[in-house]
Scaffold this motif. Sequence first.
Motif, PDB file in Angstrom:
ATOM      1  N   HIS C  64       0.784  -0.972  -0.120  1.00 34.66           N
ATOM      2  CA  HIS C  64       0.330  -0.166   0.007  1.00 34.66           C
ATOM      3  C   HIS C  64       0.917   1.764  -0.365  1.00 34.66           C
ATOM      4  N   MET C  65       1.652   1.068   0.787  1.00 35.30           N
ATOM      5  CA  MET C  65       2.790   2.652   0.869  1.00 35.30           C
ATOM      6  C   MET C  65       3.736   2.630  -0.366  1.00 35.30           C
ATOM      7  N   ASN C  66       4.287   1.140  -1.006  1.00 38.30           N
ATOM      8  CA  ASN C  66       5.102   1.733  -2.038  1.00 38.30           C
ATOM      9  C   ASN C  66       3.864   2.245  -3.062  1.00 38.30           C
ATOM     10  N   VAL C  69       3.551   6.246  -2.703  1.00 39.19           N
ATOM     11  CA  VAL C  69       3.553   7.407  -3.955  1.00 39.19           C
ATOM     12  C   VAL C  69       3.700   7.657  -4.870  1.00 39.19           C
ATOM     13  N   VAL C  70       3.053   6.769  -5.917  1.00 36.68           N
ATOM     14  CA  VAL C  70       2.920   6.832  -7.465  1.00 36.68           C
ATOM     15  C   VAL C  70       2.095   7.589  -7.185  1.00 36.68           C
ATOM     16  N   ALA C  72       0.904   9.428  -5.184  1.00 37.17           N
ATOM     17  CA  ALA C  72       0.282  10.298  -4.714  1.00 37.17           C
ATOM     18  C   ALA C  72       2.015  11.860  -5.738  1.00 37.17           C
ATOM     19  N   LEU C  73       2.198  11.164  -6.024  1.00 42.95           N
ATOM     20  CA  LEU C  73       3.176  11.846  -7.572  1.00 42.95           C
ATOM     21  C   LEU C  73       2.147  12.104  -8.353  1.00 42.95           C
ATOM     22  N   GLY C  76      -2.306  14.891  -7.225  1.00 42.19           N
ATOM     23  CA  GLY C  76      -2.303  16.230  -6.084  1.00 42.19           C
ATOM     24  C   GLY C  76      -1.795  16.129  -4.402  1.00 42.19           C
ATOM     25  N   GLN C  77      -1.864  17.566  -4.310  1.00 43.07           N
ATOM     26  CA  GLN C  77      -1.506  17.309  -2.823  1.00 43.07           C
ATOM     27  C   GLN C  77      -2.710  16.467  -1.690  1.00 43.07           C
ATOM     28  N   ALA C  80      -2.738  13.371  -1.398  1.00 36.58           N
ATOM     29  CA  ALA C  80      -1.430  12.569  -1.462  1.00 36.58           C
ATOM     30  C   ALA C  80      -1.810  12.623   0.575  1.00 36.58           C
ATOM     31  N   LYS C  83      -3.869  10.332   2.064  1.00 37.56           N
ATOM     32  CA  LYS C  83      -3.347   8.995   1.801  1.00 37.56           C
ATOM     33  C   LYS C  83      -2.257   8.849   3.289  1.00 37.56           C
ATOM     34  N   VAL C  84      -1.675  10.292   3.710  1.00 36.24           N
ATOM     35  CA  VAL C  84      -0.857  10.134   5.139  1.00 36.24           C
ATOM     36  C   VAL C  84      -2.073  10.358   6.320  1.00 36.24           C
TER      37      VAL C  84
END
Lengths: 95, 95, 95, 95
Positions: C64-66, C69-70, C72-73, C76-77, C80, C83-84
């Motif tokens: 999930h964390m890997n 990244v994709v 999030a890039l 948009g903010q 992201a 997710k955080v």
Amino acid sequence: MQMQEQQLALRHGEELARLGRIAGQVAGIRKMIEEERYCMDILVQLKAVRAALKKVEGNILRRHMNHCVVQALGGGQQEAEQKVAELQKYFQIDS
Amino acid sequence: MQMQEQQLALRHGEELARLGRIAGQVAGIRKMIEEERYCMDILVQLKAVRAALKKVEGNILRRHMNHCVVQALGGGQQEAEQKVAELQKYFQIDS
Amino acid sequence: MQMQEQQLALRHGEELARLGRIAGQVAGIRKMIEEERYCMDILVQLKAVRAALKKVEGNILRRHMNHCVVQALGGGQQEAEQKVAELQKYFQIDS
Amino acid sequence: MQMQEQQLALRHGEELARLGRIAGQVAGIRKMIEEERYCMDILVQLKAVRAALKKVEGNILRRHMNHCVVQALGGGQQEAEQKVAELQKYFQIDS
């Protein structure tokens, strides 16, 4: 027994030495924060201190439980139940 | 005592009911994975199952420790030491 | 990529197989309780199931964390940050 | 922004104050061991220090993750992947 007392004093000194190192680690982390070091480096150090404390805790707990047995046999049911209740509270399984 | 036996059977049934619900939750998570549901939803469910298992574990452990005291007092030092060694192994504070 | 999809499906099956074994372990524990087996043996099994669940959780969380990244890039903010926030809630470090 | 910097400095001081209290607690535990105080009282204090450290860790981790998002979006995939790898290592879910 005298030998057992010497061994206990030895382990006593061991725990004090460990806590001395832990105090040094905490001081080091404070300095890292003051110097605004990278967060993840600080987090890794904090986690290491928690692991070191858990190690001390495990050592004291193990000896406490070993000692408990002798007390439970000599001190009667009421004292034994109190010891167990303390352990249960410590492990958060009371309720 | 008969009353104590009834209470034990009651809690016995309680733990079985809890484990029944846990089995249902595990089956639900397998279905979530097959349906390719959102990872974080699956993770939250997995964490909930672990918490439910820990609750069952706490209940059994609490009763085991309560029961241990009586056995340790009646069964002599060797038996008591074995019970303590088992608990220490369970809590990973042996050695 | 097709290869990546195949790999994902493979790990997918891995998690399902693990959960299948976990379901079997839970059924086994229920039987142990019904047969009034020794408490400590039941506790050891319960702990093993929790460890197995944590392993599945770790695998899904890592992927999930890997994947995050994709996303999030590309997303948009706002996405992201969501997710955080989910991860923080999962790790119980929100507020 | 100036206001954000002030807030960061404020929380900065908060963590330093917390670690100052933790250092005091560690010193107190060393004294308890030297005075051969009751084991269970020492264990309860050790556990409290671990909880206090975990609180500091949670606060720093939460801010790190909030900050990470912004960096991950601005710094490109390689930097983002490194941040995620660090978090996975910290949470011990790196394979």
